[in-house]
Scaffold this motif. Structure first.
Motif, PDB file in Angstrom:
ATOM      1  N   ALA A   1     -13.955  -0.177   1.875  1.00  0.00           N
ATOM      2  CA  ALA A   1     -14.982   0.743   0.906  1.00  0.00           C
ATOM      3  C   ALA A   1     -14.434   2.185   1.362  1.00  0.00           C
ATOM      4  O   ALA A   1     -13.948   2.479   2.350  1.00  0.00           O
ATOM      5  CB  ALA A   1     -16.458   0.378   1.290  1.00  0.00           C
ATOM      6  N   PHE A   2     -14.806   3.004   0.110  1.00  0.00           N
ATOM      7  CA  PHE A   2     -14.340   4.491   0.366  1.00  0.00           C
ATOM      8  C   PHE A   2     -15.075   4.905   1.541  1.00  0.00           C
ATOM      9  O   PHE A   2     -16.310   4.493   1.856  1.00  0.00           O
ATOM     10  CB  PHE A   2     -14.629   5.154  -1.078  1.00  0.00           C
ATOM     11  N   SER A   3     -14.323   6.048   2.455  1.00  0.00           N
ATOM     12  CA  SER A   3     -15.364   6.495   3.551  1.00  0.00           C
ATOM     13  C   SER A   3     -16.609   7.126   3.207  1.00  0.00           C
ATOM     14  O   SER A   3     -17.475   7.031   3.985  1.00  0.00           O
ATOM     15  CB  SER A   3     -14.190   7.468   4.018  1.00  0.00           C
ATOM     16  N   LEU A   4     -16.686   7.596   1.873  1.00  0.00           N
ATOM     17  CA  LEU A   4     -18.139   8.335   1.848  1.00  0.00           C
ATOM     18  C   LEU A   4     -19.260   7.359   1.749  1.00  0.00           C
ATOM     19  O   LEU A   4     -20.325   7.762   2.076  1.00  0.00           O
ATOM     20  CB  LEU A   4     -17.948   9.074   0.372  1.00  0.00           C
ATOM     21  N   LEU A   5     -18.883   6.082   1.550  1.00  0.00           N
ATOM     22  CA  LEU A   5     -19.729   4.956   1.417  1.00  0.00           C
ATOM     23  C   LEU A   5     -20.307   4.347   2.537  1.00  0.00           C
ATOM     24  O   LEU A   5     -21.283   3.567   2.639  1.00  0.00           O
ATOM     25  CB  LEU A   5     -19.303   4.067   0.389  1.00  0.00           C
ATOM     26  N   THR A   6     -19.520   4.703   3.645  1.00  0.00           N
ATOM     27  CA  THR A   6     -19.923   4.059   4.954  1.00  0.00           C
ATOM     28  C   THR A   6     -20.295   5.293   5.948  1.00  0.00           C
ATOM     29  O   THR A   6     -20.320   4.899   7.290  1.00  0.00           O
ATOM     30  CB  THR A   6     -18.651   3.372   5.534  1.00  0.00           C
ATOM     31  N   GLY A   7     -20.453   6.592   5.524  1.00  0.00           N
ATOM     32  CA  GLY A   7     -20.775   7.877   6.354  1.00  0.00           C
ATOM     33  C   GLY A   7     -19.817   8.220   7.171  1.00  0.00           C
ATOM     34  O   GLY A   7     -20.244   9.018   8.123  1.00  0.00           O
ATOM     35  N   HIS A   8     -18.628   8.016   6.812  1.00  0.00           N
ATOM     36  CA  HIS A   8     -17.370   8.689   7.613  1.00  0.00           C
ATOM     37  C   HIS A   8     -17.184   9.954   7.036  1.00  0.00           C
ATOM     38  O   HIS A   8     -17.469  10.300   5.779  1.00  0.00           O
ATOM     39  CB  HIS A   8     -16.337   7.958   7.617  1.00  0.00           C
ATOM     40  N   PRO A   9     -16.531  10.940   7.840  1.00  0.00           N
ATOM     41  CA  PRO A   9     -16.283  12.318   7.281  1.00  0.00           C
ATOM     42  C   PRO A   9     -15.192  11.748   5.951  1.00  0.00           C
ATOM     43  O   PRO A   9     -14.323  11.209   6.072  1.00  0.00           O
ATOM     44  CB  PRO A   9     -15.625  12.922   8.505  1.00  0.00           C
ATOM     45  N   THR A  10     -15.377  12.780   4.844  1.00  0.00           N
ATOM     46  CA  THR A  10     -14.759  12.521   3.747  1.00  0.00           C
ATOM     47  C   THR A  10     -14.233  14.164   3.463  1.00  0.00           C
ATOM     48  O   THR A  10     -15.023  14.690   3.111  1.00  0.00           O
ATOM     49  CB  THR A  10     -15.542  11.966   2.811  1.00  0.00           C
ATOM     50  N   ARG A  11     -12.893  14.093   3.236  1.00  0.00           N
ATOM     51  CA  ARG A  11     -12.201  15.566   2.796  1.00  0.00           C
ATOM     52  C   ARG A  11     -12.614  15.539   1.289  1.00  0.00           C
ATOM     53  O   ARG A  11     -12.752  14.651   0.682  1.00  0.00           O
ATOM     54  CB  ARG A  11     -10.944  15.442   2.778  1.00  0.00           C
TER      55      ARG A  11
ATOM     56  N   ARG B   1     -14.326  17.117  -8.010  1.00  0.00           N
ATOM     57  CA  ARG B   1     -14.062  18.526  -7.188  1.00  0.00           C
ATOM     58  C   ARG B   1     -14.469  19.572  -8.268  1.00  0.00           C
ATOM     59  O   ARG B   1     -14.917  20.583  -7.565  1.00  0.00           O
ATOM     60  CB  ARG B   1     -12.678  18.529  -6.650  1.00  0.00           C
ATOM     61  N   ARG B   2     -13.840  19.712  -9.171  1.00  0.00           N
ATOM     62  CA  ARG B   2     -14.095  20.763 -10.363  1.00  0.00           C
ATOM     63  C   ARG B   2     -15.696  20.915 -10.493  1.00  0.00           C
ATOM     64  O   ARG B   2     -16.171  22.163 -10.782  1.00  0.00           O
ATOM     65  CB  ARG B   2     -13.251  20.509 -11.477  1.00  0.00           C
ATOM     66  N   ALA B   3     -16.177  19.928 -10.435  1.00  0.00           N
ATOM     67  CA  ALA B   3     -17.796  20.165 -10.762  1.00  0.00           C
ATOM     68  C   ALA B   3     -18.441  20.543  -9.476  1.00  0.00           C
ATOM     69  O   ALA B   3     -19.866  20.690  -9.909  1.00  0.00           O
ATOM     70  CB  ALA B   3     -18.286  18.520 -11.200  1.00  0.00           C
ATOM     71  N   GLY B   4     -17.878  20.763  -8.333  1.00  0.00           N
ATOM     72  CA  GLY B   4     -18.663  21.324  -7.367  1.00  0.00           C
ATOM     73  C   GLY B   4     -19.195  20.551  -6.419  1.00  0.00           C
ATOM     74  O   GLY B   4     -19.857  20.747  -5.576  1.00  0.00           O
ATOM     75  N   PHE B   5     -18.876  19.250  -6.619  1.00  0.00           N
ATOM     76  CA  PHE B   5     -19.376  17.931  -5.516  1.00  0.00           C
ATOM     77  C   PHE B   5     -18.523  18.052  -4.521  1.00  0.00           C
ATOM     78  O   PHE B   5     -17.181  18.470  -4.241  1.00  0.00           O
ATOM     79  CB  PHE B   5     -19.062  16.888  -6.045  1.00  0.00           C
ATOM     80  N   GLY B   6     -19.219  18.085  -3.375  1.00  0.00           N
ATOM     81  CA  GLY B   6     -18.269  17.946  -2.258  1.00  0.00           C
ATOM     82  C   GLY B   6     -19.100  17.317  -1.023  1.00  0.00           C
ATOM     83  O   GLY B   6     -20.053  17.771  -0.860  1.00  0.00           O
ATOM     84  N   PRO B   7     -18.611  16.613  -0.167  1.00  0.00           N
ATOM     85  CA  PRO B   7     -19.330  15.783   0.942  1.00  0.00           C
ATOM     86  C   PRO B   7     -19.459  16.814   2.172  1.00  0.00           C
ATOM     87  O   PRO B   7     -18.664  17.819   2.323  1.00  0.00           O
ATOM     88  CB  PRO B   7     -18.423  14.789   1.383  1.00  0.00           C
ATOM     89  N   ALA B   8     -20.640  16.415   2.862  1.00  0.00           N
ATOM     90  CA  ALA B   8     -20.928  17.414   3.889  1.00  0.00           C
ATOM     91  C   ALA B   8     -20.460  16.681   5.280  1.00  0.00           C
ATOM     92  O   ALA B   8     -19.849  15.602   5.374  1.00  0.00           O
ATOM     93  CB  ALA B   8     -22.119  17.618   4.069  1.00  0.00           C
ATOM     94  N   ARG B   9     -20.986  17.240   6.402  1.00  0.00           N
ATOM     95  CA  ARG B   9     -20.654  16.672   7.779  1.00  0.00           C
ATOM     96  C   ARG B   9     -21.026  15.217   7.731  1.00  0.00           C
ATOM     97  O   ARG B   9     -22.088  14.822   7.105  1.00  0.00           O
ATOM     98  CB  ARG B   9     -21.326  17.433   8.807  1.00  0.00           C
ATOM     99  N   ARG B  10     -19.946  14.300   8.343  1.00  0.00           N
ATOM    100  CA  ARG B  10     -20.320  13.068   8.705  1.00  0.00           C
ATOM    101  C   ARG B  10     -20.600  12.094   7.335  1.00  0.00           C
ATOM    102  O   ARG B  10     -21.185  11.253   7.278  1.00  0.00           O
ATOM    103  CB  ARG B  10     -21.380  12.761   9.865  1.00  0.00           C
ATOM    104  N   GLY B  11     -19.975  12.593   6.266  1.00  0.00           N
ATOM    105  CA  GLY B  11     -19.759  11.847   5.174  1.00  0.00           C
ATOM    106  C   GLY B  11     -21.168  11.858   4.384  1.00  0.00           C
ATOM    107  O   GLY B  11     -21.084  11.143   3.382  1.00  0.00           O
TER     108      GLY B  11
END
Length: 292
Positions: A75-85, A94-104
């Motif tokens: 599973a993609f890192s964001l779905l397991t709470g890992h830090p995600t670039r 990314r163009r829509a302004g979405f961005g993960p925060a600390r620890r996913g």
């Protein structure tokens, strides 16, 4: 006795490609997968952790593998709470302004979109009977407790109808005082527990167990036994050549697990050069001989 499928946690790792395991003329994308599938019956798609998988790739993988071959997709890192670039997200997000925060951690809107795209990407594998499991590997700070339990329940709701396997990195889940509660939680959610082999004696070491919490599928992943686990480069963490004796010690555990499940996946993650595929082929031989 369930079927035991043994394989590696990648078929595209650069060190594997450079090792010479793939013969001349079989080193392009199609040739690599066809050759791998002619030697081993299951593989893990570890790239799904680093970037959302592609539906088109899933369609190609179905075309290039025989009936009965299995892909376990990480599973993609964001779905397991890992830090995600942010760079790991699709360009339009990314163009829509979405961005993960600390620890996913991410906004509900981003999570909904990522969950949806991940599901669409693996659907061709599921529809063709090639999807062995979607592997959710939770981070070392994901400790037993109410919050973690709710996260697992939400994951089960999101993945209803998928074959799901869960691997913990926090050792508390499988300590003696928690193990039965962990088994009961995962069994109640209808997901497969992932057993691991790894270096022992470290603060983060998990015991060498092969729990079965879902009758359809059991999973065991072999990470190697490097003392550099948890630090250093990927090569340092996973560099290990399993000896025949180390593998043979696992055969009784694996056969016990296979007696409780329709299918058992045994996956080698010591992905340095061709160490993982060699260990997989050796383990396959040991398991075959133990049946005689």
């Amino acid at each position: 006795m369930g079927e035991i499928l043994v394989g590696a946690c990648s078929w595209t790792d650069r060190q594997l490609v450079a090792s010479g395991w793939y013969p001349s003329g079989r080193r392009d994308a199609e040739g690599r997968l066809r050759h791998y599938a002619s030697r081993l019956p299951v593989v893990e798609v570890d790239s799904g952790y680093y970037a959302l998988p592609s539906r088109r790739n899933s369609e190609l993988w179905v075309e290039r593998t025989p009936d009965g071959f299995r892909f376990d997709v990480k599973a993609f890192s964001l779905l397991t709470g890992h830090p995600t670039r942010v760079e790991a997200l699709p360009a339009d997000l990314r163009r829509a302004g979405f961005g993960p925060a600390r620890r996913g951690r991410a906004s509900p809107a981003l999570l909904d979109e990522v969950w949806g795209r991940f599901a669409q990407a693996v659907e061709p594998l599921r529809a063709a009977g090639r999807l062995g499991a979607v592997l959710f590997q939770f981070p070392p700070w994901f400790a037993p407790g109410d919050e973690a339990g709710e996260t697992l329940r939400e994951c089960a709701r999101r993945t209803a109808g998928w074959p799901v396997a869960v691997e913990f990195r926090h050792p508390g889940w499988w300590r003696a005082e928690c193990a039965e509660d962990t088994r009961a939680l995962l069994a109640g959610l209808g997901v497969s527990a992932v057993g691991v082999d790894m270096a022992q004696g470290l603060p983060s070491s998990l015991p060498p167990v092969a729990p079965v919490t879902r009758p359809a599928l059991a999973v065991v992943r072999f990470h190697g036994r490097s003392a550099e686990w948890g630090r250093g480069s990927k090569e340092d963490r996973f560099r290990h050549d399993y000896s025949v004796a180390e593998l043979a010690a696992w055969v009784p555990r694996l056969r016990r697990a296979a007696r409780q499940a329709d299918e058992l996946h045994v996956l080698f993650n010591n992905c340095c050069a061709d160490a993982a595929v060699r260990a997989a082929e050796t383990m396959s031989g040991l398991l075959t001989r133990s049946r005689r």
